[in-house]
Motif scaffolding. Structure first.
Motif, PDB file in Angstrom:
ATOM      1  N   PHE A  37      41.607  41.914  44.292  1.00 11.61           N
ATOM      2  CA  PHE A  37      42.896  42.607  44.360  1.00 11.61           C
ATOM      3  C   PHE A  37      44.052  41.648  44.122  1.00 11.61           C
ATOM      4  N   GLU A  38      44.035  40.514  44.784  1.00 12.31           N
ATOM      5  CA  GLU A  38      45.150  39.585  44.687  1.00 12.31           C
ATOM      6  C   GLU A  38      45.288  39.002  43.290  1.00 12.31           C
ATOM      7  N   GLY A  39      44.173  38.703  42.641  1.00 14.06           N
ATOM      8  CA  GLY A  39      44.229  38.060  41.332  1.00 14.06           C
ATOM      9  C   GLY A  39      44.454  39.007  40.170  1.00 14.06           C
ATOM     10  N   ALA A  40      44.216  40.288  40.380  1.00 17.18           N
ATOM     11  CA  ALA A  40      44.361  41.266  39.299  1.00 17.18           C
ATOM     12  C   ALA A  40      45.825  41.432  38.910  1.00 17.18           C
ATOM     13  N   TYR A  67      44.807  50.492  42.730  1.00 16.85           N
ATOM     14  CA  TYR A  67      43.555  49.981  43.304  1.00 16.85           C
ATOM     15  C   TYR A  67      42.873  51.059  44.149  1.00 16.85           C
ATOM     16  N   ARG A  68      43.645  51.793  44.940  1.00 14.60           N
ATOM     17  CA  ARG A  68      43.076  52.889  45.742  1.00 14.60           C
ATOM     18  C   ARG A  68      42.441  53.942  44.836  1.00 14.60           C
ATOM     19  N   ALA A  69      43.115  54.247  43.734  1.00 16.63           N
ATOM     20  CA  ALA A  69      42.591  55.242  42.795  1.00 16.63           C
ATOM     21  C   ALA A  69      41.284  54.774  42.170  1.00 16.63           C
ATOM     22  N   ARG A 115      30.714  44.363  42.644  1.00 19.68           N
ATOM     23  CA  ARG A 115      31.804  43.387  42.715  1.00 19.68           C
ATOM     24  C   ARG A 115      33.067  44.007  43.308  1.00 19.68           C
ATOM     25  N   LEU A 116      33.326  45.261  42.938  1.00 19.99           N
ATOM     26  CA  LEU A 116      34.492  45.955  43.491  1.00 19.99           C
ATOM     27  C   LEU A 116      34.338  46.160  44.996  1.00 19.99           C
ATOM     28  N   LEU A 117      33.140  46.541  45.419  1.00 20.39           N
ATOM     29  CA  LEU A 117      32.895  46.710  46.853  1.00 20.39           C
ATOM     30  C   LEU A 117      32.996  45.372  47.575  1.00 20.39           C
ATOM     31  N   GLY A 118      32.567  44.311  46.903  1.00 15.55           N
ATOM     32  CA  GLY A 118      32.715  42.984  47.487  1.00 15.55           C
ATOM     33  C   GLY A 118      34.180  42.644  47.695  1.00 15.55           C
ATOM     34  N   THR A 119      35.027  42.999  46.724  1.00 13.61           N
ATOM     35  CA  THR A 119      36.467  42.782  46.853  1.00 13.61           C
ATOM     36  C   THR A 119      37.024  43.541  48.044  1.00 13.61           C
ATOM     37  N   GLU A 120      36.616  44.792  48.195  1.00  9.30           N
ATOM     38  CA  GLU A 120      37.137  45.599  49.299  1.00  9.30           C
ATOM     39  C   GLU A 120      36.658  45.087  50.651  1.00  9.30           C
ATOM     40  N   ASN A 121      35.473  44.526  50.701  1.00 14.53           N
ATOM     41  CA  ASN A 121      35.001  43.930  51.951  1.00 14.53           C
ATOM     42  C   ASN A 121      35.775  42.653  52.277  1.00 14.53           C
ATOM     43  N   ILE A 122      36.121  41.897  51.259  1.00 15.37           N
ATOM     44  CA  ILE A 122      36.978  40.726  51.478  1.00 15.37           C
ATOM     45  C   ILE A 122      38.322  41.167  52.064  1.00 15.37           C
ATOM     46  N   GLU A 123      38.791  42.326  51.629  1.00 20.51           N
ATOM     47  CA  GLU A 123      40.043  42.880  52.142  1.00 20.51           C
ATOM     48  C   GLU A 123      39.850  43.576  53.494  1.00 20.51           C
ATOM     49  N   ARG A 126      40.718  47.422  54.025  1.00 20.62           N
ATOM     50  CA  ARG A 126      42.051  47.898  54.404  1.00 20.62           C
ATOM     51  C   ARG A 126      42.563  49.006  53.489  1.00 20.62           C
ATOM     52  N   PHE A 127      42.129  49.021  52.242  1.00 22.18           N
ATOM     53  CA  PHE A 127      42.539  50.099  51.350  1.00 22.18           C
ATOM     54  C   PHE A 127      41.671  51.337  51.560  1.00 22.18           C
ATOM     55  N   LEU A 128      40.378  51.115  51.777  1.00 19.98           N
ATOM     56  CA  LEU A 128      39.466  52.228  52.005  1.00 19.98           C
ATOM     57  C   LEU A 128      39.885  53.045  53.226  1.00 19.98           C
ATOM     58  N   LYS A 129      40.400  52.356  54.239  1.00 19.09           N
ATOM     59  CA  LYS A 129      40.831  53.025  55.467  1.00 19.09           C
ATOM     60  C   LYS A 129      41.983  53.995  55.223  1.00 19.09           C
ATOM     61  N   THR A 130      42.716  53.789  54.138  1.00 17.05           N
ATOM     62  CA  THR A 130      43.882  54.633  53.863  1.00 17.05           C
ATOM     63  C   THR A 130      43.557  55.807  52.945  1.00 17.05           C
ATOM     64  N   LEU A 131      42.337  55.846  52.435  1.00 18.34           N
ATOM     65  CA  LEU A 131      41.966  56.947  51.542  1.00 18.34           C
ATOM     66  C   LEU A 131      41.710  58.208  52.358  1.00 18.34           C
TER      67      LEU A 131
END
Length: 219
Positions: A37-40, A67-69, A115-123, A126-131
């Motif tokens: 997320f941060e590097g994108a 990113y949420r979408a 890889r995307l799920l890995g990114t969200e776990n690093i986060e 926090r974004f998944l919680k808002t969906l």
């Protein structure tokens, strides 16, 4: 006749809009999976999608909203694939076989997804919680697995003491770990885990492990 002609540009615009949105989501998958997320960068996503950056903001809002979408779309895609299996048409063993194979193949065909799920776990999710309704998106899958297990138990094939959520975590893990760690494991064990024979062996073993576990102490 004039009304029909007047409608055509609107229909074309709607189609172009959906095509552009889809292209942005695909580009977002690639960028977020590759750089986190941060590097994108939104500029890179727009360029990859062949879209105007202003349109990207118009359709999806800011970077966080995009990113949420992307995250929601990724989950919706795998859930659609699971529903398309129509597992209720098959016996318990065949249904579970198909679910395990589909899950494994989905990760294999879409390496960006782990890889995307890995990114969200690093986060820390926090974004998944808002969906909104993310649990509702997954609850049909849990219900489907429970139905398969109950049918298997009713016929004396499967055991009854298995938590469907824990079972799905195991099913996902059997494919997720293989795909997400394919490069390092190939080096460590001096085997090309991307080779078709290795992939087929892994898929067959995943199915056997799940089905044999469900049959343990059946009846």
């Amino acid at each position: 006749m004039d009304e029909a002609l007047a409608d055509k540009p609107a229909v074309k615009r709607a189609r172009n809009s959906e095509k552009t949105k889809a292209a942005i989501l695909v580009a977002g998958r690639a960028e977020f999976a590759e750089r986190g997320f941060e590097g994108a960068r939104v500029d890179a996503i727009a360029a990859l999608a062949g879209a105007n950056k202003r349109l990207l903001y118009h359709y999806f809002g800011n970077k966080e909203d995009l990113y949420r979408a992307v995250l929601l779309d990724a989950y919706q895609e795998i859930r659609r694939g699971e529903r398309a299996l129509s597992l209720d048409q098959f016996g318990p063993v065949d249904a579970m076989d198909r679910l395990v194979r589909f899950t494994f193949r989905h990760f294999l065909a879409n390496p960006w997804f782990p890889r995307l799920l890995g990114t969200e776990n690093i986060e820390n999710a926090r974004f998944l919680k808002t969906l909104p309704d993310i649990q509702a998106l997954h609850s049909p899958l849990v219900g489907q697995i429970k139905t398969i297990m109950d049918r298997g138990a009713d016929t004396g094939i499967f055991r009854r003491d298995v938590d469907p959520v824990q079972l799905y975590i195991s099913i996902a893990a059997l494919g997720f770990f293989y795909v997400s760690n394919m490069a390092t494991l190939s080096v460590i064990f001096a085997r090309d885990l991307s080779a078709i024979d290795m992939v087929q062996e892994r898929e067959a073993q995943a199915v056997q492990m799940v089905v044999d576990y469900l049959k343990t102490r059946a009846g």
